[in-house]
Write an enzyme that holds these catalytic residues in place. Structure first.
Site, mmCIF file in Angstrom:
data_model
loop_
_atom_site.group_PDB
_atom_site.id
_atom_site.type_symbol
_atom_site.label_atom_id
_atom_site.label_comp_id
_atom_site.label_asym_id
_atom_site.label_seq_id
_atom_site.Cartn_x
_atom_site.Cartn_y
_atom_site.Cartn_z
ATOM 1 N N ASP A 65 -7.146 14.488 9.431
ATOM 2 C CA ASP A 65 -6.590 13.310 10.093
ATOM 3 C C ASP A 65 -7.665 12.608 10.919
ATOM 4 O OD1 ASP A 65 -5.203 11.500 11.621
ATOM 5 O OD2 ASP A 65 -3.862 12.958 12.543
ATOM 6 N N TYR A 91 -9.299 -5.051 9.018
ATOM 7 C CA TYR A 91 -7.971 -4.541 9.339
ATOM 8 C C TYR A 91 -8.015 -3.268 10.180
ATOM 9 C CZ TYR A 91 -3.815 -1.721 8.590
ATOM 10 O OH TYR A 91 -2.758 -0.894 8.793
ATOM 11 N N HIS A 92 -8.838 -2.320 9.745
ATOM 12 C CA HIS A 92 -8.870 -1.023 10.430
ATOM 13 C C HIS A 92 -9.421 -1.142 11.835
ATOM 14 C CE1 HIS A 92 -9.365 -0.714 6.077
ATOM 15 N NE2 HIS A 92 -8.483 0.259 6.162
ATOM 16 N N HIS A 103 -7.287 9.574 12.497
ATOM 17 C CA HIS A 103 -6.780 8.641 13.511
ATOM 18 C C HIS A 103 -7.262 9.129 14.869
ATOM 19 C CE1 HIS A 103 -3.766 8.077 10.291
ATOM 20 N NE2 HIS A 103 -3.647 6.855 10.764
ATOM 21 N N LYS A 129 -8.163 17.225 17.540
ATOM 22 C CA LYS A 129 -7.748 16.628 16.276
ATOM 23 C C LYS A 129 -7.867 17.719 15.209
ATOM 24 C CE LYS A 129 -6.957 13.084 15.134
ATOM 25 N NZ LYS A 129 -5.608 12.452 15.015
ATOM 26 N N TYR A 179 0.860 -1.195 0.000
ATOM 27 C CA TYR A 179 0.000 0.000 0.000
ATOM 28 C C TYR A 179 0.885 1.229 0.000
ATOM 29 C CZ TYR A 179 -3.869 2.926 1.862
ATOM 30 O OH TYR A 179 -4.847 3.865 2.062
HETATM 31 C C1 B12 Z 1 -3.874 2.723 13.981
HETATM 32 C C2 B12 Z 1 -3.467 3.360 12.674
HETATM 33 C C3 B12 Z 1 -4.463 3.555 11.719
HETATM 34 C C4 B12 Z 1 -5.913 3.152 11.933
HETATM 35 C C5 B12 Z 1 -6.603 4.283 12.709
HETATM 36 C C6 B12 Z 1 -7.707 3.835 13.604
HETATM 37 C C7 B12 Z 1 -8.204 4.929 14.483
HETATM 38 N N1 B12 Z 1 -9.495 5.072 14.569
HETATM 39 O O1 B12 Z 1 -7.423 5.631 15.087
HETATM 40 C C8 B12 Z 1 -6.374 3.017 10.471
HETATM 41 C C9 B12 Z 1 -6.070 1.601 10.017
HETATM 42 C C10 B12 Z 1 -7.844 3.309 10.219
HETATM 43 C C11 B12 Z 1 -5.424 3.954 9.783
HETATM 44 C C12 B12 Z 1 -5.704 4.564 8.588
HETATM 45 C C13 B12 Z 1 -4.827 5.410 7.935
HETATM 46 N N2 B12 Z 1 -3.554 5.654 8.266
HETATM 47 CO CO1 B12 Z 1 -2.742 5.048 9.904
HETATM 48 N N3 B12 Z 1 -1.769 4.386 11.352
HETATM 49 C C14 B12 Z 1 -2.136 3.753 12.431
HETATM 50 C C15 B12 Z 1 -0.880 3.366 13.243
HETATM 51 C C16 B12 Z 1 -0.519 1.957 12.857
HETATM 52 C C17 B12 Z 1 -0.995 3.441 14.756
HETATM 53 C C18 B12 Z 1 -1.540 4.737 15.328
HETATM 54 C C19 B12 Z 1 -2.132 4.468 16.692
HETATM 55 O O2 B12 Z 1 -3.338 4.546 16.881
HETATM 56 N N4 B12 Z 1 -1.319 4.075 17.658
HETATM 57 C C20 B12 Z 1 -1.777 3.778 19.008
HETATM 58 C C21 B12 Z 1 -1.948 5.075 19.788
HETATM 59 C C22 B12 Z 1 -2.399 4.778 21.205
HETATM 60 O O3 B12 Z 1 -0.693 5.673 19.798
HETATM 61 P P1 B12 Z 1 -0.444 7.200 19.371
HETATM 62 O O4 B12 Z 1 -1.514 7.692 18.517
HETATM 63 O O5 B12 Z 1 0.945 7.330 18.934
HETATM 64 O O6 B12 Z 1 -0.624 7.926 20.794
HETATM 65 C C23 B12 Z 1 0.316 7.758 21.842
HETATM 66 C C24 B12 Z 1 1.347 8.866 21.887
HETATM 67 O O7 B12 Z 1 1.704 9.318 20.620
HETATM 68 C C25 B12 Z 1 0.714 9.916 22.737
HETATM 69 N N5 B12 Z 1 -0.271 10.837 22.178
HETATM 70 C C26 B12 Z 1 -0.940 10.831 21.030
HETATM 71 N N6 B12 Z 1 -1.776 11.854 20.959
HETATM 72 C C27 B12 Z 1 -1.656 12.558 22.088
HETATM 73 C C28 B12 Z 1 -2.291 13.708 22.527
HETATM 74 C C29 B12 Z 1 -1.959 14.216 23.773
HETATM 75 C C30 B12 Z 1 -2.662 15.403 24.269
HETATM 76 C C31 B12 Z 1 -0.979 13.594 24.564
HETATM 77 C C32 B12 Z 1 -0.657 14.104 25.877
HETATM 78 C C33 B12 Z 1 -0.341 12.457 24.110
HETATM 79 C C34 B12 Z 1 -0.680 11.941 22.875
HETATM 80 O O8 B12 Z 1 0.053 9.132 23.700
HETATM 81 C C35 B12 Z 1 -0.432 7.918 23.128
HETATM 82 C C36 B12 Z 1 -0.183 6.828 24.128
HETATM 83 O O9 B12 Z 1 1.173 6.512 24.175
HETATM 84 C C37 B12 Z 1 0.151 4.399 12.708
HETATM 85 C C38 B12 Z 1 1.592 3.945 12.757
HETATM 86 C C39 B12 Z 1 2.134 3.877 14.164
HETATM 87 N N7 B12 Z 1 2.586 2.754 14.594
HETATM 88 O O10 B12 Z 1 2.091 4.856 14.881
HETATM 89 C C40 B12 Z 1 -0.343 4.613 11.276
HETATM 90 C C41 B12 Z 1 -0.125 5.946 10.586
HETATM 91 C C42 B12 Z 1 -0.393 7.052 11.573
HETATM 92 N N8 B12 Z 1 -1.131 5.955 9.537
HETATM 93 C C43 B12 Z 1 -0.755 6.537 8.467
HETATM 94 C C44 B12 Z 1 -1.584 6.737 7.329
HETATM 95 C C45 B12 Z 1 -0.923 7.355 6.133
HETATM 96 C C46 B12 Z 1 -2.937 6.368 7.308
HETATM 97 C C47 B12 Z 1 -3.910 6.679 6.171
HETATM 98 C C48 B12 Z 1 -3.970 8.168 5.914
HETATM 99 C C49 B12 Z 1 -3.541 5.900 4.920
HETATM 100 C C50 B12 Z 1 -4.290 6.306 3.698
HETATM 101 N N9 B12 Z 1 -3.689 7.093 2.852
HETATM 102 O O11 B12 Z 1 -5.385 5.893 3.515
HETATM 103 C C51 B12 Z 1 -5.264 6.103 6.692
HETATM 104 C C52 B12 Z 1 -6.360 7.134 6.863
HETATM 105 C C53 B12 Z 1 -6.860 7.351 8.224
HETATM 106 C C54 B12 Z 1 -7.542 8.660 8.519
HETATM 107 N N10 B12 Z 1 -8.848 8.760 8.421
HETATM 108 O O12 B12 Z 1 -6.909 9.604 8.852
HETATM 109 C C55 B12 Z 1 0.665 7.006 8.547
HETATM 110 C C56 B12 Z 1 0.824 8.508 8.673
HETATM 111 C C57 B12 Z 1 2.059 8.987 7.928
HETATM 112 C C58 B12 Z 1 2.690 10.228 8.407
HETATM 113 N N11 B12 Z 1 2.460 10.698 9.620
HETATM 114 O O13 B12 Z 1 3.459 10.787 7.698
HETATM 115 C C59 B12 Z 1 1.208 6.170 9.770
HETATM 116 C C60 B12 Z 1 2.280 6.851 10.578
HETATM 117 C C61 B12 Z 1 1.724 4.828 9.220
HETATM 118 C C62 B12 Z 1 2.852 4.992 8.224
HETATM 119 N N12 B12 Z 1 4.104 5.015 8.661
HETATM 120 O O14 B12 Z 1 2.618 5.083 7.061
HETATM 121 N N13 B12 Z 1 -4.291 4.101 10.491
#
Ligand code: B12
Ligand SMILES: Nc1nc2c(ncn2[C@@H]2O[C@H](COP(=O)(O)OP(=O)(O)OP(=O)(O)O)[C@@H](O)[C@H]2O)c(=O)[nH]1
Ligand SMILES: [Mg+2]
Lengths: 322, 710
Positions: B592, B232-233, B594, B588, B78
């Site tokens: 975006d 998957y999502h 997510h 948010k 992808y």
């Molecule tokens: C889960 C995920 C999805 C899910 C989202 C489900 C959902 N409802 O959230 C699905 C499968 C739907 C998805 C889709 C897409 N995704 Co996505 N996704 C991810 C993934 C694998 C994990 C993100 C996540 O939820 N992690 C778990 C949470 C708990 O962690 P977190 O968000 O990082 O938050 C932690 C900290 O960062 C912090 N934190 C976060 N926010 C905040 C806010 C505050 C206030 C504080 C204090 C702390 C804090 O605390 C949290 C706990 O530790 C990431 C890659 C990765 N491993 O990070 C890619 C990623 C974010 N996705 C990506 C992309 C491109 C997409 C799509 C846009 C792809 C596309 N073109 O279609 C789509 C569209 C989604 C959309 N509508 O925006 C890219 C973004 C690229 C970039 N940043 O340059 C990533 C990075 C993957 C990649 N390397 O390609 N995705």
């Protein structure tokens, strides 16, 4: 520390930030903030030409959605110039924190330039909720918000308080023809000036109409006096909300022509004075070392069972008043 | 030799355990299924196991008889970023290096039906996918790629009409007639409302669009998969395997019902339904899930009495889990992805995407994309994995697990049936709540160390050497897109365009019109993606899904954690000192969608005693600032995953300054590459929290930030 005069000026100029900070001050649990808040409320004018509408109902019945639609309707029909909404969300009794999500369902209204929406945590105390809300209303009215909505989750006792804050108390109901509606606290229904069966759409539409009939029937058993109108609407599809807006208008107009409107506010003031009095006494009793010294022996006796509870309480009052 | 029984083994094992101080011979999976230390014939007897064969009902062992024996799975990575031109170059490189099919990732502006020059999307253009505004962009995207031979998968749901239409028209103008097109359109709107968040219209018209697409393609594009029913999502948003399985099958049934109710014969379209599952780190469970999915689908489809066997065969694409990949010590991710890829293959997937090692940092770089692709090539060509069909077939463990997952999924589906089917359940918020609850639980188990993540909460590496990552200059893409939009609007026959758009709007209120056909006319006349969407919005409106929050789940699992307790104490102290709790707006920004991170943080902070305001999805910075001021929060916490932080965060801070809200601090969390930290901090961001940060740590840092200045 904030200068109260300046804050008051800004509020009169309807400054969003000042309004927000004033509400924070009012809700604060610090005694110093309380004094400041009282000072502020002392210098702000009391506007009378406002309408306060309370919206209550069980969680998820659609209060926020309904307010958003009704508010937008009032603005678009130029029936209101500036609208403020106060919503109260429950704080977790365990951790103390809260998730304030009402605004999510009021996005259309929240974007409007002449609208101010403030969600508040209820801080676990009914008294706190009502005090904060009542005083926030005064601040918003001073800033020219002449239509004020108050959204509260309906949980028994709090309705009484909210009903005593507003000029029109609207109770939202879920459509249901099961047994549930019968378990509705009669007392709560009687507080309502208007009852709205929300979610009258899709498959629920028929049930909503049946519900309306049943509620009307149940009121007709009480022969005399005021019966709240029962209406249906769909906040989601924005059906029938305007009609409810008109009904609220009629109700307020009728209250005014009967001279009930101001009378009700006066009664409410008195009610709140008495409530406040009890709270102040309670607070004083909690803090005052002198009071503690007088009461502690009685408390011990009650615990041991050597003195009856009500006798002890009466004795305590006697001691305190002499 | 003496015969031994299971009871002999059991007493022996229990003795060993007693000596080691362990208690039970079974542990519970996150799905609530007991995983026993050992399985034997007894277990097969208990489930009434009956032998079956690949390519034959109920297809537990595979959709095709010979499976990979002669034709391996399709390596389908992808990808998409920046402009059509750049993505095209990348695709061609990948194909030359061994990739077998294309899978297009569109940017979020396109996903949500906005042209690149729309005021709500400047931060999103070309950032998390490729920007496509019209047929012209689509033609560039596939320049030099023979669309009659190359199968193309497109992840598009909300704006499925203008995007699929552009694809068909671009092919047509390349000389490839539509019936020759192969590939897949995702076209699965239900899971958008649940977890993926790129919906545009309300559910009812959206479902009609799904049906229109299926009706059109099953007539004119017989080789094209008309939908990719996606679990998957859900997994990536937090669902465990049982939830993912149940709701995916549930969605599938809902679509079949929708289309058959329109009078289409089941065998006319069902053979072209396809599926999409996520594959996480629970190796055994994930294999069982794919086997269970095929079995369950076969069972469920019999209600519709298909005559063509292909109508009840579940074929699926799989993607390894991005969520399982860490920012810390990123080379570990190659190992994780390999394990997951093996599960997908052993489960019998038809095609596969493997994630890159820099998943938690940015879109894949050329280097990381190569390793990800090679992971599959190695499994396919160096190992013996594809020699034998369903090697786990007949395994006591695997057959038992498969059956238990099916049973678990059926229970979840019962709840959905009671709610009146998937659409209604989604509107009532039931599935999303289950998924978010699971996500909060998962976060707690990582934060309190119950679940090990090597390099994150255990065995951490001293310091990571920074990876070189892909950095897209979104300003340049935006400029390029704006320029080509301008040319397009200048050179097209405006009257023809407006006429076609009017027809499209009219079609929206006419249930007998096929909206894909009408959109094709508009796109052929060079209408833009945004204009075609707007023509439909006029009739359908734009939808905002409602959102609920789970409470107390995180706190329940964390209450004995020392850091949690300390943060809680600090919050209480703050409350006593300042007269109220620390109040944060979790925001948010941009398109975006997510929201897993934002939801988890919001409920975690609330459980720590914060007052948390939740901002809606898709806010622009001005709207977030207004909400922050009105609610008088101490801090705005932006959760950013889709890479728009360098554009939107400075805008947010500017706006705060303009409003004189100096007292409100800004913190940022999510997918922020370390080399952007300095820039964001220099803009006035108070703290940044990357993937893997425990929530109490976030809370403490926020409190420090607030206490230093109040
Ligand atoms: C889960 C995920 C999805 C899910 C989202 C489900 C959902 N409802 O959230 C699905 C499968 C739907 C998805 C889709 C897409 N995704 Co996505 N996704 C991810 C993934 C694998 C994990 C993100 C996540 O939820 N992690 C778990 C949470 C708990 O962690 P977190 O968000 O990082 O938050 C932690 C900290 O960062 C912090 N934190 C976060 N926010 C905040 C806010 C505050 C206030 C504080 C204090 C702390 C804090 O605390 C949290 C706990 O530790 C990431 C890659 C990765 N491993 O990070 C890619 C990623 C974010 N996705 C990506 C992309 C491109 C997409 C799509 C846009 C792809 C596309 N073109 O279609 C789509 C569209 C989604 C959309 N509508 O925006 C890219 C973004 C690229 C970039 N940043 O340059 C990533 C990075 C993957 C990649 N390397 O390609 N995705
Ligand atoms: N079908 C239907 N759903 C509605 C209607 N009004 C609200 N809803 C939905 O009901 C859910 C709850 O709506 P809210 O407006 O948040 O209800 P509330 O009473 O403010 O909820 P709390 O503040 O949590 O107590 C949302 O999913 C709304 O979309 C309606 O008229 N019809
Ligand atoms: Mg509400």
């Amino acid at each position: 520390m904030m200068d109260i005069q300046t804050l008051a000026q800004q509020i009169l100029a309807s400054d969003r930030k000042a309004l927000a900070q004033a509400i924070t001050l009012i809700e604060s649990s610090l005694p110093i903030h309380r004094l400041k808040a009282e000072e502020l409320l002392g210098v702000l004018p009391h506007s009378q030409d406002t309408v306060r509408i309370g919206i209550s109902g069980i969680p998820g019945v659609g209060k926020s959605t309904f307010i958003s639609q009704l508010g937008s309707w009032l603005l678009s029909k130029k029936k209101a110039r500036k609208i403020a909404v106060l919503t109260v969300d429950p704080s977790s009794p365990l951790e103390g924190g809260s998730i304030l999500a009402d605004k999510l369902r009021m996005q259309e209204l929240a974007r409007h330039p002449d609208v101010f929406i403030r969600p508040s945590p209820n801080l676990g105390t009914l008294g706190g909720l009502a005090r904060g809300t009542r005083e926030s209303i005064q601040v918003l009215e001073a800033a020219g918000f002449e239509t004020i909505f108050v959204e509260t989750v309906g949980v028994g006792q709090s309705e009484v308080h909210v009903a005593s804050l507003v000029d029109a108390f609207v109770l939202l109901q879920m459509p249901s023809t099961g047994d549930e509606w019968q378990t509705l606290k009669k007392g709560i229904l009687e507080l309502a000036d208007l009852i709205v069966v929300n979610k009258a759409d899709g498959e629920l539409k028929q049930e909503a109409l049946r519900m309306k009939k049943m509620l009307e029937l149940s009121f007709s058993y009480h022969e005399e006096g005021f019966h709240p109108a029962v209406l249906t609407c769909s906040s989601l599809e924005n059906e029938g909300v305007g009609n409810i807006g008109e009904q609220v208008e009629h109700f307020i107009a009728r209250q005014k022509s009967n001279h009930q409107f101001l009378e009700r506010r006066k009664m409410q003031n008195q009610f709140w004075f008495e409530e406040e009095l009890v709270w102040c006494l309670k607070e004083e009793m909690g803090h005052n070392p002198h009071v503690k010294k007088l009461i502690d022996p009685l408390r011990n006796k009650v615990r041991k069972g050597s003195l009856g509870i009500s006798a002890a309480a009466r004795r305590a009052v006697e001691l305190l008043l002499h | 030799m003496k015969t031994f029984w299971r009871s002999d083994w059991e007493s022996l094992a229990k003795d060993e355990l007693r000596r080691e101080g362990a208690e039970s011979l079974s542990r519970e999976s996150q799905e609530g299924i007991p995983i026993q230390a050992l399985y034997s014939q007894d277990d097969l007897d208990a489930i009434g196991f009956v032998e079956s064969f690949p390519g034959l009902p109920p297809y537990t062992r595979g959709p095709r008889a010979s499976m990979y024996f002669n034709r391996p799975w399709t390596i389908r990575q992808y990808a998409g970023f920046s402009t059509a031109r750049e993505s095209n170059t990348f695709y061609r490189q990948c194909l030359a290096a061994g990739q077998k099919g294309l899978s297009v990732a569109f940017d979020l502006a396109t996903h949500r039906g906005y042209d690149s020059d729309h005021p709500r999307v400047p931060g999103d253009v070309g950032k998390a996918g490729v920007a496509i505004d019209s047929v012209e962009d689509m033609k560039i995207l596939f320049d030099g790629i023979p669309l009659d031979k190359m199968s193309v998968s497109m992840t598009m749901n909300g704006a499925v009409l203008p995007v699929l239409a552009s694809f068909i028209v671009a092919a047509e103008e390349q000389g490839v007639p539509q019936e020759k097109l192969t590939g897949t359109i995702q076209n699965d709107i239900l899971k958008e409302y649940m977890v993926r968040n790129t919906y545009i219209f309300p559910p009812e018209p959206s479902m009609r669009i799904v049906a229109d697409v299926i009706a059109y393609t099953s007539q004119h594009m017989r080789k094209f998969n008309n939908i990719s029913i996606s679990g998957y999502h859900m997994q990536e948003a937090g669902a465990d395997s049982a939830i993912e399985l149940a709701y995916t099958i549930g969605d599938g049934i809902e679509y079949v019902r929708l289309v058959t109710e329109r009078g289409l014969d089941i065998d006319h379209f069902a053979p072209r339904l396809s599926f999409f599952f996520g594959i996480g780190m629970n190796f055994l469970m994930e294999i069982a899930k794919l086997r269970a999915a095929r079995t369950l689908w076969y069972e469920k489809m019999q209600v519709f009495h298909p005559k063509d066997p292909r109508s009840s065969i579940l074929r699926t694409h799989c993607q390894t889990s991005g969520y399982s990949l860490a920012e810390q010590d990123p080379y570990n991710n190659v190992v994780r992805t390999t394990i997951e890829a093996m599960a997908a293959v052993l489960g019998g997937t038809q095609s596969l995407h493997t994630n890159a090692l820099d998943e938690a940092l940015a879109l894949p770089s050329e280097f990381s994309a190569r390793i990800a692709r090679n992971t599959q090539l190695i499994l396919m060509e160096e190992s013996d994995l594809s020699f034998c069909v369903d090697p786990f077939g007949g395994s006591y463990m695997m057959e038992t697990l498969t059956r238990q997952l099916i049973d678990k999924a059926k229970m979840l589906l019962k709840e959905i049936d009671e709610a009146g089917g998937m659409t209604k359940a989604i509107l009532a918020g039931i599935p999303k709540l289950h998924i978010e609850e699971a996500a909060a639980r998962k976060q707690a188990k990582i934060d309190n160390g119950t679940n090990t993540i090597v390099g994150v909460n255990k065995y951490t590496a001293p310091t990571d050497k920074a990876l070189k990552i892909l950095d897209i200059n979104n300003k340049e893409v935006l400029q390029a897109q704006k320029a080509s939009l301008e040319t397009l609007r200048r050179t097209r026959d405006e009257k023809k365009v407006q006429n076609a758009l009017m027809q499209l709007s009219a079609g929206a209120s006419d249930p007998h019109a096929n909206l894909l056909q009408l959109t094709m006319e508009a796109m052929r006349a060079r209408a833009t993606v945004g204009e075609a969407t707007e023509a439909l919005v006029k009739v359908f409106g734009r939808y905002q899904a409602s959102s609920y929050s789970v409470k107390s789940v995180y706190g329940k699992f964390m209450k004995d954690n020392p850091q949690f307790k300390e943060a809680h104490r600090r919050v209480d102290a703050f409350n006593r000192k300042h007269g109220r709790r620390p109040r944060i707006l979790v925001a948010k920004l941009g398109q975006d969608g997510h929201d897993r991170g934002a939801k988890v943080i919001a409920s975690g902070l609330a459980d720590l005693g914060f007052d948390v305001d939740i901002g809606p999805l898709f806010q622009i910075p001005e709207e977030a600032v207004r909400q922050a001021i009105e609610n008088d929060v101490h801090v705005i916490g932006v959760s950013s995953q889709a890479g728009s932080h360098k554009t939107l965060i400075p805008q947010l801070i500017d706006c705060l300054k303009k409003e004189g809200a100096h007292q409100i601090k800004t913190v940022v969390g999510g997918v922020i590459p370390p080399h952007d930290y300095e820039f964001l901090l220099s803009q006035g961001v108070g703290a940044i929290f990357g993937p893997g940060t425990p929530i109490p740590e976030c809370a403490l840092a926020i409190l420090n930030l607030l206490e230093n200045q109040t």
